[in-house]
Design a protein around this motif. Structure first.
Motif, PDB file in Angstrom:
ATOM      1  N   LEU A  35     -18.732 -10.647 -46.383  1.00 43.91           N
ATOM      2  CA  LEU A  35     -20.095 -11.069 -46.003  1.00 43.91           C
ATOM      3  C   LEU A  35     -19.940 -12.794 -45.277  1.00 43.91           C
ATOM      4  O   LEU A  35     -18.606 -13.285 -45.719  1.00 43.91           O
ATOM      5  N   ARG A  36     -20.064 -12.621 -44.899  1.00 38.30           N
ATOM      6  CA  ARG A  36     -20.291 -13.994 -43.533  1.00 38.30           C
ATOM      7  C   ARG A  36     -20.384 -15.078 -43.584  1.00 38.30           C
ATOM      8  O   ARG A  36     -20.443 -16.000 -42.935  1.00 38.30           O
ATOM      9  N   ASP A 119     -28.797  -8.750 -43.297  1.00 40.40           N
ATOM     10  CA  ASP A 119     -28.550  -7.732 -44.298  1.00 40.40           C
ATOM     11  C   ASP A 119     -29.509  -7.013 -45.440  1.00 40.40           C
ATOM     12  O   ASP A 119     -29.610  -5.843 -45.511  1.00 40.40           O
ATOM     13  N   VAL A 120     -29.102  -8.334 -46.347  1.00 36.83           N
ATOM     14  CA  VAL A 120     -29.873  -8.466 -47.533  1.00 36.83           C
ATOM     15  C   VAL A 120     -30.449  -9.866 -47.749  1.00 36.83           C
ATOM     16  O   VAL A 120     -30.209 -10.582 -46.809  1.00 36.83           O
ATOM     17  N   ILE A 121     -31.800  -9.525 -48.817  1.00 33.29           N
ATOM     18  CA  ILE A 121     -32.604  -9.814 -48.546  1.00 33.29           C
ATOM     19  C   ILE A 121     -33.301 -10.304 -49.829  1.00 33.29           C
ATOM     20  O   ILE A 121     -32.788  -9.386 -51.056  1.00 33.29           O
ATOM     21  N   TRP A 169     -34.184  -5.330 -43.984  1.00 32.15           N
ATOM     22  CA  TRP A 169     -33.816  -5.286 -44.415  1.00 32.15           C
ATOM     23  C   TRP A 169     -32.540  -4.497 -44.831  1.00 32.15           C
ATOM     24  O   TRP A 169     -33.151  -2.777 -45.216  1.00 32.15           O
ATOM     25  N   LYS A 170     -31.730  -4.149 -45.193  1.00 34.08           N
ATOM     26  CA  LYS A 170     -30.583  -3.235 -45.410  1.00 34.08           C
ATOM     27  C   LYS A 170     -30.805  -2.595 -47.070  1.00 34.08           C
ATOM     28  O   LYS A 170     -30.255  -1.559 -47.414  1.00 34.08           O
ATOM     29  N   GLU A 171     -31.019  -3.819 -47.939  1.00 34.41           N
ATOM     30  CA  GLU A 171     -30.497  -3.640 -49.558  1.00 34.41           C
ATOM     31  C   GLU A 171     -31.925  -4.808 -49.976  1.00 34.41           C
ATOM     32  O   GLU A 171     -31.719  -6.377 -49.207  1.00 34.41           O
ATOM     33  N   GLY A 209     -21.432  -4.907 -51.755  1.00 35.12           N
ATOM     34  CA  GLY A 209     -21.826  -4.231 -50.713  1.00 35.12           C
ATOM     35  C   GLY A 209     -22.252  -3.719 -49.217  1.00 35.12           C
ATOM     36  O   GLY A 209     -22.523  -3.088 -48.508  1.00 35.12           O
ATOM     37  N   LYS A 210     -20.909  -4.593 -49.109  1.00 31.80           N
ATOM     38  CA  LYS A 210     -20.107  -4.695 -47.373  1.00 31.80           C
ATOM     39  C   LYS A 210     -21.520  -5.241 -46.658  1.00 31.80           C
ATOM     40  O   LYS A 210     -21.112  -4.546 -45.239  1.00 31.80           O
ATOM     41  N   PHE A 211     -22.140  -5.917 -46.986  1.00 28.68           N
ATOM     42  CA  PHE A 211     -23.192  -6.417 -46.352  1.00 28.68           C
ATOM     43  C   PHE A 211     -22.790  -7.685 -45.071  1.00 28.68           C
ATOM     44  O   PHE A 211     -21.881  -8.425 -46.198  1.00 28.68           O
TER      45      PHE A 211
END
Length: 217
Positions: A35-36, A119-121, A169-171, A209-211
Protein backbone atom coordinates in the motif's frame (compact mmCIF):
# COMPACT_ATOMS: atom_id res chain seq x y z
CA UNK A 1 -16.22 10.63 4.80
CA UNK A 2 -19.54 12.19 3.86
CA UNK A 3 -21.54 8.99 4.33
CA UNK A 4 -20.27 8.75 7.89
CA UNK A 5 -21.25 12.25 8.89
CA UNK A 6 -24.56 12.01 7.00
CA UNK A 7 -26.08 8.60 6.28
CA UNK A 8 -24.83 6.95 9.46
CA UNK A 9 -25.34 9.98 11.68
CA UNK A 10 -21.85 10.36 13.11
CA UNK A 11 -21.03 13.82 14.51
CA UNK A 12 -18.37 15.56 12.46
CA UNK A 13 -15.87 15.93 15.29
CA UNK A 14 -16.04 12.19 16.03
CA UNK A 15 -15.61 11.38 12.37
CA UNK A 16 -12.61 13.67 11.92
CA UNK A 17 -10.93 12.44 15.08
CA UNK A 18 -11.27 8.75 14.20
CA UNK A 19 -10.03 9.14 10.63
CA UNK A 20 -6.88 10.83 11.87
CA UNK A 21 -6.31 8.35 14.70
CA UNK A 22 -6.95 5.28 12.54
CA UNK A 23 -4.74 6.45 9.68
CA UNK A 24 -1.80 7.50 11.81
CA UNK A 25 -2.02 4.51 14.15
CA UNK A 26 -2.06 2.15 11.18
CA UNK A 27 0.85 3.91 9.53
CA UNK A 28 2.97 3.89 12.68
CA UNK A 29 2.35 0.27 13.71
CA UNK A 30 1.80 -1.67 10.50
CA UNK A 31 4.67 -2.29 8.06
CA UNK A 32 2.98 -1.80 4.67
CA UNK A 33 4.23 -4.16 1.99
CA UNK A 34 2.30 -2.84 -1.00
CA UNK A 35 0.00 0.00 0.00
CA UNK A 36 1.37 3.39 -1.09
CA UNK A 37 -1.66 5.71 -1.09
CA UNK A 38 -4.73 6.05 1.14
CA UNK A 39 -7.29 8.43 -0.37
CA UNK A 40 -10.00 9.94 1.88
CA UNK A 41 -12.79 11.45 -0.22
CA UNK A 42 -15.85 13.58 0.58
CA UNK A 43 -18.24 15.78 -1.41
CA UNK A 44 -18.73 18.17 1.50
CA UNK A 45 -16.21 21.04 1.43
CA UNK A 46 -16.61 21.76 5.16
CA UNK A 47 -15.89 18.13 6.02
CA UNK A 48 -12.78 18.01 3.83
CA UNK A 49 -11.62 21.29 5.34
CA UNK A 50 -12.11 19.87 8.87
CA UNK A 51 -10.07 16.78 8.00
CA UNK A 52 -7.35 18.90 6.41
CA UNK A 53 -7.19 21.13 9.47
CA UNK A 54 -6.63 18.17 11.79
CA UNK A 55 -3.89 16.64 9.65
CA UNK A 56 -2.19 19.98 8.99
CA UNK A 57 -2.19 20.94 12.68
CA UNK A 58 -0.82 17.60 13.82
CA UNK A 59 1.47 16.83 10.87
CA UNK A 60 2.51 20.34 9.71
CA UNK A 61 5.92 19.42 8.32
CA UNK A 62 4.60 16.44 6.39
CA UNK A 63 1.57 18.11 4.80
CA UNK A 64 1.29 19.92 1.45
CA UNK A 65 -1.55 21.25 -0.69
CA UNK A 66 -1.54 20.30 -4.34
CA UNK A 67 -3.68 20.99 -7.37
CA UNK A 68 -4.07 18.91 -10.49
CA UNK A 69 -3.32 20.61 -13.78
CA UNK A 70 -4.99 18.82 -16.68
CA UNK A 71 -3.08 20.74 -19.33
CA UNK A 72 0.50 19.59 -19.70
CA UNK A 73 3.38 21.60 -21.10
CA UNK A 74 3.09 19.94 -24.49
CA UNK A 75 -0.63 20.72 -24.75
CA UNK A 76 -1.86 17.19 -24.11
CA UNK A 77 -4.52 16.40 -21.53
CA UNK A 78 -2.14 14.41 -19.39
CA UNK A 79 -2.46 15.17 -15.68
CA UNK A 80 0.44 16.82 -13.89
CA UNK A 81 0.74 18.01 -10.30
CA UNK A 82 1.71 21.48 -9.11
CA UNK A 83 2.79 21.89 -5.51
CA UNK A 84 1.19 24.88 -3.80
CA UNK A 85 2.73 26.17 -0.58
CA UNK A 86 0.04 28.76 0.11
CA UNK A 87 -3.10 27.71 1.95
CA UNK A 88 -6.04 27.03 -0.37
CA UNK A 89 -9.67 25.99 0.08
CA UNK A 90 -10.48 22.44 -1.02
CA UNK A 91 -11.81 22.23 -4.56
CA UNK A 92 -12.84 19.35 -6.79
CA UNK A 93 -9.46 19.37 -8.54
CA UNK A 94 -7.24 19.77 -5.48
CA UNK A 95 -6.14 17.61 -2.59
CA UNK A 96 -3.96 17.65 0.48
CA UNK A 97 -1.13 15.15 0.79
CA UNK A 98 0.22 13.91 4.12
CA UNK A 99 3.54 12.12 3.70
CA UNK A 100 3.54 9.48 6.42
CA UNK A 101 6.76 7.72 5.44
CA UNK A 102 9.06 7.30 2.47
CA UNK A 103 6.61 4.79 1.00
CA UNK A 104 3.12 5.86 2.16
CA UNK A 105 0.99 8.95 1.59
CA UNK A 106 -2.49 9.97 2.71
CA UNK A 107 -4.43 12.15 0.26
CA UNK A 108 -7.53 14.15 1.21
CA UNK A 109 -9.91 14.98 -1.66
CA UNK A 110 -13.16 16.82 -2.21
CA UNK A 111 -15.39 15.23 -4.86
CA UNK A 112 -16.82 11.88 -5.84
CA UNK A 113 -15.02 8.79 -4.63
CA UNK A 114 -15.72 7.05 -7.94
CA UNK A 115 -13.53 9.62 -9.72
CA UNK A 116 -10.43 8.69 -7.70
CA UNK A 117 -7.93 6.42 -9.45
CA UNK A 118 -7.31 3.55 -7.02
CA UNK A 119 -6.99 -0.23 -7.05
CA UNK A 120 -9.52 -0.62 -4.24
CA UNK A 121 -12.67 1.30 -3.34
CA UNK A 122 -14.53 1.04 -0.03
CA UNK A 123 -18.32 0.73 -0.20
CA UNK A 124 -20.26 1.54 3.00
CA UNK A 125 -23.11 -0.82 3.85
CA UNK A 126 -25.81 -0.99 6.49
CA UNK A 127 -26.63 -4.26 8.25
CA UNK A 128 -28.89 -5.60 5.49
CA UNK A 129 -26.37 -4.83 2.76
CA UNK A 130 -28.86 -3.16 0.43
CA UNK A 131 -26.27 -0.95 -1.33
CA UNK A 132 -28.85 1.82 -1.17
CA UNK A 133 -26.77 4.75 0.11
CA UNK A 134 -25.48 7.39 -2.29
CA UNK A 135 -21.90 6.12 -2.40
CA UNK A 136 -22.97 2.53 -3.10
CA UNK A 137 -25.31 3.72 -5.84
CA UNK A 138 -22.49 5.72 -7.43
CA UNK A 139 -20.16 2.71 -7.31
CA UNK A 140 -22.63 0.28 -8.83
CA UNK A 141 -23.70 2.76 -11.47
CA UNK A 142 -20.14 2.38 -12.77
CA UNK A 143 -19.89 -1.33 -11.97
CA UNK A 144 -23.41 -2.85 -11.79
CA UNK A 145 -22.21 -6.43 -12.02
CA UNK A 146 -20.36 -6.30 -8.69
CA UNK A 147 -23.32 -5.41 -6.46
CA UNK A 148 -23.52 -7.91 -3.57
CA UNK A 149 -26.65 -9.90 -2.76
CA UNK A 150 -28.61 -8.28 0.10
CA UNK A 151 -28.54 -10.16 3.38
CA UNK A 152 -28.16 -9.54 7.07
CA UNK A 153 -24.68 -8.69 8.28
CA UNK A 154 -23.21 -7.76 11.65
CA UNK A 155 -21.91 -4.30 12.48
CA UNK A 156 -18.18 -4.40 11.87
CA UNK A 157 -18.34 -6.96 9.05
CA UNK A 158 -15.83 -6.35 6.25
CA UNK A 159 -15.95 -8.40 3.07
CA UNK A 160 -14.65 -7.95 -0.44
CA UNK A 161 -15.67 -8.72 -4.00
CA UNK A 162 -13.46 -9.08 -7.06
CA UNK A 163 -15.20 -7.19 -9.88
CA UNK A 164 -15.13 -7.99 -13.59
CA UNK A 165 -12.12 -7.02 -15.68
CA UNK A 166 -14.09 -4.08 -17.09
CA UNK A 167 -14.48 -2.55 -13.63
CA UNK A 168 -12.53 0.62 -12.71
CA UNK A 169 -11.35 -1.23 -9.57
CA UNK A 170 -9.51 -4.43 -8.83
CA UNK A 171 -11.38 -5.00 -5.57
CA UNK A 172 -14.41 -3.55 -3.77
CA UNK A 173 -14.30 -3.73 0.02
CA UNK A 174 -17.72 -3.60 1.70
CA UNK A 175 -17.85 -2.40 5.29
CA UNK A 176 -20.84 -2.43 7.65
CA UNK A 177 -20.02 0.66 9.67
CA UNK A 178 -21.70 1.40 13.02
CA UNK A 179 -24.57 3.88 13.13
CA UNK A 180 -24.05 6.61 15.70
CA UNK A 181 -27.27 6.00 17.65
CA UNK A 182 -28.37 6.87 21.18
CA UNK A 183 -26.40 3.95 22.62
CA UNK A 184 -23.15 5.11 21.04
CA UNK A 185 -23.81 8.73 22.01
CA UNK A 186 -23.73 7.56 25.63
CA UNK A 187 -20.48 5.68 25.05
CA UNK A 188 -18.53 7.50 22.30
CA UNK A 189 -15.28 5.80 23.31
CA UNK A 190 -16.74 2.42 22.34
CA UNK A 191 -17.86 3.85 19.02
CA UNK A 192 -14.37 5.20 18.40
CA UNK A 193 -12.78 1.83 19.11
CA UNK A 194 -15.16 0.03 16.73
CA UNK A 195 -14.77 2.56 13.95
CA UNK A 196 -11.00 2.82 14.36
CA UNK A 197 -10.54 -0.96 14.29
CA UNK A 198 -12.62 -1.25 11.12
CA UNK A 199 -10.61 1.37 9.28
CA UNK A 200 -7.32 -0.26 10.18
CA UNK A 201 -8.62 -3.67 9.11
CA UNK A 202 -9.67 -2.18 5.75
CA UNK A 203 -6.17 -0.77 5.26
CA UNK A 204 -4.59 -4.12 6.17
CA UNK A 205 -6.91 -5.96 3.80
CA UNK A 206 -5.85 -3.75 0.92
CA UNK A 207 -2.17 -4.16 1.74
CA UNK A 208 -2.46 -7.94 2.13
CA UNK A 209 -4.12 -8.04 -1.27
CA UNK A 210 -0.97 -6.44 -2.70
CA UNK A 211 -2.80 -3.32 -3.84
CA UNK A 212 -1.07 0.06 -3.96
CA UNK A 213 -3.94 2.55 -3.58
CA UNK A 214 -7.28 2.56 -1.75
CA UNK A 215 -10.14 5.11 -1.84
CA UNK A 216 -12.12 5.48 1.40
CA UNK A 217 -15.33 7.54 1.67
Amino acid sequence: LYFISGIFGVPRDKCVEQYYKAAMSFCSTYPCKSLREIHFVDRDESMVRAIQTVFESKEPIKTSNEIKNTESANGNDESSILNKKEEMPPTENSYTTVTVSDSLQIKLHMGSITDIVADVIVCPQEKFCTSNNQIARDIFRKDPGSKPTPGKREIGDIFSRIPAETSPWKEIIHAVFPIYNEEYSKDPINFGKTFNAMLQEIFRKADNGKFTAIAVP
